[in-house]
Design a protein around this motif. Structure first.
Motif, PDB file in Angstrom:
ATOM      1  N   ARG A 170      -3.610   3.938  -0.517  1.00  0.00           N
ATOM      2  CA  ARG A 170      -4.199   3.162  -1.599  1.00  0.00           C
ATOM      3  C   ARG A 170      -3.428   1.860  -1.759  1.00  0.00           C
ATOM      4  O   ARG A 170      -2.198   1.852  -1.712  1.00  0.00           O
ATOM      5  N   ARG A 171      -4.139   0.787  -1.940  1.00  0.00           N
ATOM      6  CA  ARG A 171      -3.522  -0.491  -2.274  1.00  0.00           C
ATOM      7  C   ARG A 171      -2.925  -0.405  -3.664  1.00  0.00           C
ATOM      8  O   ARG A 171      -3.553   0.116  -4.576  1.00  0.00           O
ATOM      9  N   ALA A 221       0.859  -1.179   0.000  1.00  0.00           N
ATOM     10  CA  ALA A 221       0.000   0.000   0.000  1.00  0.00           C
ATOM     11  C   ALA A 221       0.898   1.232   0.000  1.00  0.00           C
ATOM     12  O   ALA A 221       1.998   1.211   0.549  1.00  0.00           O
ATOM     13  N   LEU A 228      -5.599  -3.666   5.764  1.00  0.00           N
ATOM     14  CA  LEU A 228      -6.482  -2.567   5.399  1.00  0.00           C
ATOM     15  C   LEU A 228      -6.923  -1.778   6.627  1.00  0.00           C
ATOM     16  O   LEU A 228      -7.072  -0.563   6.586  1.00  0.00           O
ATOM     17  N   SER A 229      -7.108  -2.473   7.735  1.00  0.00           N
ATOM     18  CA  SER A 229      -7.560  -1.808   8.950  1.00  0.00           C
ATOM     19  C   SER A 229      -6.481  -0.923   9.563  1.00  0.00           C
ATOM     20  O   SER A 229      -6.784  -0.118  10.438  1.00  0.00           O
ATOM     21  N   THR A 239      -4.988  -2.809  -6.194  1.00  0.00           N
ATOM     22  CA  THR A 239      -6.442  -2.696  -6.316  1.00  0.00           C
ATOM     23  C   THR A 239      -6.856  -1.238  -6.262  1.00  0.00           C
ATOM     24  O   THR A 239      -6.059  -0.342  -6.099  1.00  0.00           O
ATOM     25  N   GLY A 240      -8.119  -1.000  -6.394  1.00  0.00           N
ATOM     26  CA  GLY A 240      -8.641   0.358  -6.344  1.00  0.00           C
ATOM     27  C   GLY A 240      -8.981   0.822  -4.948  1.00  0.00           C
ATOM     28  O   GLY A 240      -9.430   1.947  -4.755  1.00  0.00           O
ATOM     29  N   TRP A 241      -8.731  -0.038  -3.958  1.00  0.00           N
ATOM     30  CA  TRP A 241      -9.083   0.330  -2.594  1.00  0.00           C
ATOM     31  C   TRP A 241      -8.287   1.526  -2.129  1.00  0.00           C
ATOM     32  O   TRP A 241      -7.069   1.594  -2.294  1.00  0.00           O
ATOM     33  N   SER A 242      -8.966   2.498  -1.539  1.00  0.00           N
ATOM     34  CA  SER A 242      -8.300   3.676  -1.002  1.00  0.00           C
ATOM     35  C   SER A 242      -9.085   4.187   0.199  1.00  0.00           C
ATOM     36  O   SER A 242     -10.256   3.864   0.387  1.00  0.00           O
ATOM     37  N   THR A 243      -8.406   4.984   1.011  1.00  0.00           N
ATOM     38  CA  THR A 243      -9.041   5.579   2.176  1.00  0.00           C
ATOM     39  C   THR A 243      -8.444   6.962   2.398  1.00  0.00           C
ATOM     40  O   THR A 243      -7.301   7.215   2.024  1.00  0.00           O
TER      41      THR A 243
END
Length: 125
Positions: A51-52, A33, A103-104, A55-59
C-alpha cells in the motif's frame, strides 16, 4: 533509516482471523510504500500485499485477495494486515517492508530497502 517491527502473529485455526501490525521507527515520507511478504518453510519469500503510504492505492497477491486487507495509521506510523478466513497454506513468517517502489514494482522484494524481523503465523486445519 527506518526500523520495522512486526507483531500480532500466533497460532489459529482455519477460518479464524488475525491482524498483524508493523511499527515504523520513523515517519515515512509520502512517497513510501509499505509491503507485507511471507515465507513458508522450504519456500521462497513471496509478496502478500502493498500500500502507498500517502494514498489509498493497494495491491494484493491473488492468493489473499478478498481475505486480507492492508491498512495504515499515519498518526501511529503503523501498518496493519487484517487476515480473514485463514487457511493452513497461509502458515508462514510474515515480514513488513518499506521502500519507494514504482507502482509497477510494488510486488518485488528488491523494491524495498527496509525489513522487519518477521512474525510467525501458524494456521492449523
Amino acid at each position: 533509516q527506518v526500523q520495522l517491527v512486526e507483531s500480532g502473529g500466533g497460532s489459529v485455526q482455519a477460518g479464524d482471523s488475525l491482524t498483524l501490525s508493523c511499527t515504523a521507527s520513523a515517519r515515512t515520507s509520502s512517497d513510501y510504500a509499505m509491503g507485507w511478504f511471507r515465507q513458508a518453510p522450504g519456500k521462497e519469500r513471496e509478496f502478500v500485499a502493498a500500500r502507498r503510504w500517502a494514498t489509498g492505492w493497494s495491491t494484493y497477491a491473488d492468493s489473499v485477495k478478498g481475505r486480507f486487507t492492508i491498512s495504515r495509521d499515519t498518526a501511529k506510523n503503523m501498518v496493519y494486515l487484517q487476515m480473514n478466513s485463514l487457511r493452513p497454506e497461509d502458515t508462514a513468517v510474515y515480514y513488513c517492508a518499506a521502500g519507494r517502489p514504482p507502482l509497477s514494482s510494488a510486488r518485488f522484494m528488491s523494491s524495498y530497502g527496509y525489513w522487519g524481523p518477521g512474525t510467525q503465523v501458524t494456521v492449523s486445519s
